[in-house]
Every structure is written in C-alpha cells, then in structure tokens.
Design an enzyme around this catalytic site. Sequence first.
Site, PDB file in Angstrom:
ATOM      1  N   TYR A  88      -1.968  -3.327  -6.548  1.00  0.00           N
ATOM      2  CA  TYR A  88      -1.714  -4.003  -5.269  1.00  0.00           C
ATOM      3  C   TYR A  88      -2.952  -4.032  -4.357  1.00  0.00           C
ATOM      4  O   TYR A  88      -3.618  -2.997  -4.179  1.00  0.00           O
ATOM      5  CB  TYR A  88      -0.550  -3.334  -4.515  1.00  0.00           C
ATOM      6  CG  TYR A  88      -0.437  -3.919  -3.114  1.00  0.00           C
ATOM      7  CD1 TYR A  88       0.118  -5.185  -2.925  1.00  0.00           C
ATOM      8  CD2 TYR A  88      -0.964  -3.263  -2.003  1.00  0.00           C
ATOM      9  CE1 TYR A  88       0.169  -5.762  -1.668  1.00  0.00           C
ATOM     10  CE2 TYR A  88      -0.922  -3.831  -0.737  1.00  0.00           C
ATOM     11  CZ  TYR A  88      -0.356  -5.086  -0.585  1.00  0.00           C
ATOM     12  OH  TYR A  88      -0.321  -5.655   0.660  1.00  0.00           O
TER      13      TYR A  88
ATOM     14  N   LYS B  75      -9.836  -1.987   2.159  1.00  0.00           N
ATOM     15  CA  LYS B  75      -9.556  -0.858   3.030  1.00  0.00           C
ATOM     16  C   LYS B  75     -10.343   0.382   2.587  1.00  0.00           C
ATOM     17  O   LYS B  75     -10.806   1.172   3.410  1.00  0.00           O
ATOM     18  CB  LYS B  75      -8.043  -0.578   3.077  1.00  0.00           C
ATOM     19  CG  LYS B  75      -7.230  -1.759   3.619  1.00  0.00           C
ATOM     20  CD  LYS B  75      -7.691  -2.162   4.977  1.00  0.00           C
ATOM     21  CE  LYS B  75      -7.106  -3.388   5.637  1.00  0.00           C
ATOM     22  NZ  LYS B  75      -5.813  -3.882   5.436  1.00  0.00           N
TER      23      LYS B  75
ATOM     24  N   SER C  84      -1.081  -3.439  10.301  1.00  0.00           N
ATOM     25  CA  SER C  84      -0.777  -4.320   9.182  1.00  0.00           C
ATOM     26  C   SER C  84       0.474  -5.151   9.474  1.00  0.00           C
ATOM     27  O   SER C  84       1.475  -4.629   9.963  1.00  0.00           O
ATOM     28  CB  SER C  84      -0.559  -3.481   7.925  1.00  0.00           C
ATOM     29  OG  SER C  84      -1.720  -2.700   7.690  1.00  0.00           O
TER      30      SER C  84
ATOM     31  N   ARG D 135       0.841  -1.193   0.000  1.00  0.00           N
ATOM     32  CA  ARG D 135       0.000   0.000   0.000  1.00  0.00           C
ATOM     33  C   ARG D 135       0.877   1.245   0.000  1.00  0.00           C
ATOM     34  O   ARG D 135       1.947   1.274   0.587  1.00  0.00           O
ATOM     35  CB  ARG D 135      -0.907   0.034   1.231  1.00  0.00           C
ATOM     36  CG  ARG D 135      -2.161  -0.823   1.114  1.00  0.00           C
ATOM     37  CD  ARG D 135      -3.056  -0.674   2.329  1.00  0.00           C
ATOM     38  NE  ARG D 135      -2.410  -1.163   3.513  1.00  0.00           N
ATOM     39  CZ  ARG D 135      -1.806  -0.414   4.421  1.00  0.00           C
ATOM     40  NH1 ARG D 135      -1.824   0.913   4.321  1.00  0.00           N
ATOM     41  NH2 ARG D 135      -1.199  -0.944   5.456  1.00  0.00           N
TER      42      ARG D 135
ATOM     43  N   HIS E 209     -10.286  -2.206  11.833  1.00  0.00           N
ATOM     44  CA  HIS E 209      -9.215  -3.066  11.294  1.00  0.00           C
ATOM     45  C   HIS E 209      -8.960  -4.190  12.303  1.00  0.00           C
ATOM     46  O   HIS E 209      -7.953  -4.182  13.010  1.00  0.00           O
ATOM     47  CB  HIS E 209      -7.954  -2.208  11.088  1.00  0.00           C
ATOM     48  CG  HIS E 209      -6.863  -2.871  10.313  1.00  0.00           C
ATOM     49  ND1 HIS E 209      -5.536  -2.487  10.435  1.00  0.00           N
ATOM     50  CD2 HIS E 209      -6.872  -3.871   9.399  1.00  0.00           C
ATOM     51  CE1 HIS E 209      -4.785  -3.223   9.636  1.00  0.00           C
ATOM     52  NE2 HIS E 209      -5.568  -4.069   8.997  1.00  0.00           N
TER      53      HIS E 209
ATOM     54  N   CYS F 151       0.985  -7.410  11.713  1.00  0.00           N
ATOM     55  CA  CYS F 151       1.300  -7.539  13.139  1.00  0.00           C
ATOM     56  C   CYS F 151       0.569  -8.706  13.791  1.00  0.00           C
ATOM     57  O   CYS F 151       0.464  -8.764  15.023  1.00  0.00           O
ATOM     58  CB  CYS F 151       1.012  -6.238  13.873  1.00  0.00           C
ATOM     59  SG  CYS F 151       2.182  -4.936  13.440  1.00  0.00           S
TER      60      CYS F 151
ATOM     61  N   ASP G 209      -9.257  -9.511   9.200  1.00  0.00           N
ATOM     62  CA  ASP G 209      -8.744  -8.172   8.875  1.00  0.00           C
ATOM     63  C   ASP G 209      -9.723  -7.040   9.178  1.00  0.00           C
ATOM     64  O   ASP G 209      -9.310  -5.981   9.604  1.00  0.00           O
ATOM     65  CB  ASP G 209      -8.348  -8.112   7.398  1.00  0.00           C
ATOM     66  CG  ASP G 209      -7.406  -6.954   7.073  1.00  0.00           C
ATOM     67  OD1 ASP G 209      -6.386  -6.804   7.772  1.00  0.00           O
ATOM     68  OD2 ASP G 209      -7.705  -6.185   6.139  1.00  0.00           O
TER      69      ASP G 209
ATOM     70  N   ARG H 204       1.936 -12.146  -0.640  1.00  0.00           N
ATOM     71  CA  ARG H 204       0.617 -12.403  -0.047  1.00  0.00           C
ATOM     72  C   ARG H 204      -0.033 -13.640  -0.646  1.00  0.00           C
ATOM     73  O   ARG H 204       0.265 -14.039  -1.762  1.00  0.00           O
ATOM     74  CB  ARG H 204      -0.301 -11.194  -0.321  1.00  0.00           C
ATOM     75  CG  ARG H 204       0.159  -9.900   0.332  1.00  0.00           C
ATOM     76  CD  ARG H 204      -0.608  -9.628   1.592  1.00  0.00           C
ATOM     77  NE  ARG H 204      -0.013  -8.577   2.417  1.00  0.00           N
ATOM     78  CZ  ARG H 204      -0.556  -8.166   3.569  1.00  0.00           C
ATOM     79  NH1 ARG H 204      -1.671  -8.708   4.001  1.00  0.00           N
ATOM     80  NH2 ARG H 204       0.028  -7.238   4.292  1.00  0.00           N
TER      81      ARG H 204
END
Length: 566
Positions: free
Chosen positions: A162, A171, A213, A34, A191, A215, A240, A332
Amino acid sequence: MTRQALKTGDLIELDQRVLPGCHLHRSALNDVARTEDLTFICTPKREDAGPTNNWMAPADAYARLGAIFDGSMRGRTMYVVPHLMGPADSPHSRAGIELTDSLYVALSMGIMTRVGRPALDRIDAAGDFVRGLHSKADLNPSRRFICHFPEEQTIWSVGSGYGGNALLSKKCFALRLAGPVGRREGWMAEHMLIMGLEDPDGRVTYMAAAFPSACGKTNLAMLEPPMSQMGFRVWTIGDDIAWLHVGDDGRLWALNPEAGFFGVVPGTSQATNPNAMRMIGRDTIFTNVLETPEHTVWWEGMGVEPPSRGLDWRSQEWNPGSGSKGAHPNSRFTAPTRNCPTISPEWQNPRGVPISAILFGGRRARLAPLVYEAFGWAHGVYIGAAMASETTAAATGQVGVVRRDPMAMLPFCGYNMGDYFAHWLEMGRRIRVKPRIFNVNWFRVNAQGEYMWPGYGENIRVLRWIAERCRGKGQAVETPVGFVPAEGSIDFDALDIPAETRQELLGIDPAAWLDEAEAVEVFLRTFDDCLPTAVLAESEKLRRRLARQSAPALPASQAWQPTSTR
Ligand code: GTP
Ligand code: SPV
Ligand code: MN
C-alpha cells in the site's frame, strides 16, 4: 513494464478509448491503508523517537525484518528504482534507491517521483542516497513492518504493497527520514500542500497547508473557484509534502519533492474537484475502485449514477442494492503532476515558491471556527501543536475518532515531537519575513450532522481573506484564540447560508475552548522535558485569555471585548 503488469495481474486493463493510459489495481483485502501500529522509528535511543512513535532497537529491527525478507523475493523480479525527490536542478533535492519486488510499486514510483537518470546523476554528484528495501513478502499483516533507520538513512518495509507503506519515497523518505535531517540542517519537511492564489490583479500569494490524511489537501491544492469569484485562480505546486527552506531573502521557500499525486478517490467529482477529474482521465493508476462492465471506473461520490452492476474493489459482483461500497473508502488515484490542469509554472522552480501563509486544519465537527489567525509565530506553533482531527480511512483503525495530530505530522514525524516543536520555534527565529499562520476548518457540522460550510471551491472565500491579511488588508476581530474575520470581510453573498450559521461558523465558545485548552495542555505535557517552554507559555496565555472571557462573575469592564482590526 505496464504490459508486464497486465500479464501478471498487477494491473487490470481499462477501456483505453475512454481512459487512455489508465489502469486498475486491486490490492490484497487486508492491505488498503497505512498501518501506523506497524510503523517504527529505529533510533539507538528510544527517547529520540519520542512518545508518539513506535520504537524498535535497530539491531532488533534488522534481525526481525531480515528473517522475513530472507527468501521473500525468491522467484520474483526485483526492481531497482533510483528516484530523485525535487527538481533535477535544485540544491534541495535528494535521491533514493528503492529495491522492490512489486511491479505495482515500481510503476507507481515512476509516476510519483523522478526516476532513473536524474536520480543517478544526483547520486553520482552527492555520493549518497536514501536506501529503501521493500518486499510484499506474503502480505501477511502479522509479518508486516515499516521500519526507519535515521542513522543509516535506510528504510525497510515488508508485508504491504500500500502507498504510504510501500512507496518509500513518500512518507518514509520525504517526511520521516527528511525531518531529522532538516532539523540538523535548518530546514523543514512537512505534510503540506503548496498552492498559489492569484488575485484579479495578477498577484500570486503562495500558501502551504498542513491537514491530516484525507482532510482536504489535494482538493485545496487544485481548487477551482466558483463562477462568482472569477478573476481568482489557483496554481498547484504540491498536494502532500513540502520541503521548506529559508532563502537568502529571509523568506520561507517551499518545494514539492514529488512528481505525482496519490489522491483519495471517493468524493472526487466534477462538482467537488473538476481539475482532479480532468487529471485522472489519463495516465492514472486507480487502486481499489469499482470496475464497470464497460471497463471504466466508478466510486462513491463521483457525482454520476452508479452502474447497474460491476466488480467492486474486492473483485466481487456488486450492484447499487448490494449494501456495500463499490470502491474502498481509501481507494486512490496515482497521477503524474504534469497532467494537473492547474499546475503552476513555478512547480519545478529549484528554489520553490515563497510562502506568505501557513494553514493548519483538520476535521473538527465542533469548536474550531472556519478560520482564525495566530497572533504571531510562537502562537502559530502552539496552534499547530494543538491540532486535532477525526481519524479517516487513510490509516487502518477506527474512523471518525478525534485524536491529537500536531501539524498533521503525528504519523510522519521521524523524531521526538517535542524536539520537532522546538525546531519550528527555531525556524521562526531564522525566517526574517515570517509567513502568517492560520487555522481552518471546513468540517463543522450542525445538530443534524450536516456540514455547515459548503467547502471545496467555496473555500476560495477563506483563502481570499487569508491573502488579504497577508497584504496587511482584510479586516479582523481579536478573540482569545486569535483573529477571526470581521463581519462582512468574508464574501458569503453568493452562498445560501443563514446569518446564525455564519455567526456560528466564525464564533468562539470560550468555555468549550477552555476545556479544549486544558486537554491540549495535558497532551503537550506528555513530551515532558522535550516540550519547549515557549509552547507551554502560549498555552498558559491562551488559558488566561479564555478564563477572563468565560468567567461569568467578572465585571463587564474586565471581560474580554472584541477590539477592532489589527
Ligand atoms: P491524503 O492524500 O490522505 O493526505 O489526503 P488529503 O489531505 O489530500 O485529502 P483530499 O483532498 O484527498 O480529501 C479527502 C476527502 O475529503 C475527500 O473525500 C474529499 O472529497 C473530502 N474533502 C476535501 N475537501 C473538502 C471540503 O472542503 N469539504 C468537505 N466536506 N469535504 C472535503
Ligand atoms: C496519507 O495517508 O497522508 C497519504 C497517503 O497521503 S499515503 O501515501 O499512504 O501516506
Ligand atoms: Mn498525505
């Protein structure tokens, strides 16, 4: 569409006997994460975006991006992707349509969301949908913008393919646009992962956890308890994003608007996340991992020997001596929720699941203990607002720098964050049966720079204490920052952790915390008039509690003493 993508090169074939339904995608080299600096909130008034967002006036944004969009899809196929966020039969679900010239994006949307009929039915019924326009254009970072128009429920994204930049459902829609709608309508878009911890008596405690993100949300959401803890079981609802509504019963109910996982690959192994390993063995798009000569995949931290050679994420010849990563650190997987072995039978419940605990957490090498509990809702909101974490490869820019990231929402809050804190406080007034709020930190390091806590499956030990606290059990000690587990109340027995390390993991250093609290207050004051006084009051109370504790000259009778359990 998959066949088409194999022809165009959007997808690369993998060995279908070993990885049925799986494909590889390689992004452009400059398009791997991002781009927060190119992400804008386009409200008529700059103040409505607040001090933590980039802002562009709507007319300017439409003109600037419009010029880039103009002709950008010429000669390409445009896909029209109606998508429903949330279960088909939930009153809380919302629909969007994304127009995109990326086949990879269209296919990914098909995994991440409920596309087609359920979305069209909802659009018919609601007469409304979120409008997403996306073009890869020429993937030039100097012509890359992700713009949000809350007034028109519209997203324009150009120049990137992406995940969080281009899968507009995620998001952009489910957080940045949904956030202000939730504020108006009395619900929250966060989130957060959503999971349930089943104890040996069969009771399930549902928790939602906000970590920044990369984590640990996906890992915690599908955690597999280690052998010694058998009898406990984790149920996954989401990894998420959570949409949270107050139920008629006064509880807080959480729903996962997505239908797939867009997860971090490196570090995923049989040892760390066996459920993800099972899940990504089929029907998965891998992005930017290493391709072996046998057309299978490999990445750093996979827990198996690297192949003697392969093609790295850049499509270059690679071998273990190359001195570079085979997989990009932000490579990913995109996998459908239905393939998750721990998926909860409740995951499509139109109401969601009732939340007993909210967890905040991040990567803090120092300071933050393994776990502590807020004194109440307002203190919990302060803890969320005070969050900080080391930056990760999920966004472009430097990695490993500690930054403030309130509620793990710094990059995703689509309105003034001061107003967002006020909304959290307001929700606390409306939720009659309030979840308890906790902070966790799996990432403390010792003097040698090694993690002090084993993490992953062992995090169950902390979740267990949290669930016990929610049931009014679980022994705790009061400290200036909150309740920490009392000696012996977290089961460390099977872990090879020296007593000093345990103490350090659960300890509070009042002097260091006082410095932190002062830094937090400086940050909070940047929200100026928008900062709710209740948050500031929590900050002042914390500083007073800490000052009492860290002032060396205080007579012992006035110094803070650990009191027994609550
Ligand atoms: P986003 O998808 O970016 O929102 O990330 P996420 O919060 O879902 O993070 P994820 O679970 O994918 O974990 C990110 C990285 O942290 C991976 O490399 C994991 O292996 C690692 N990780 C996750 N949990 C733990 C933990 O308990 N301890 C340690 N040391 N690392 C962890
Ligand atoms: C994150 O960065 O928090 C992610 C991946 O979950 S993205 O979809 O790119 O936002
Ligand atoms: Mn995320």
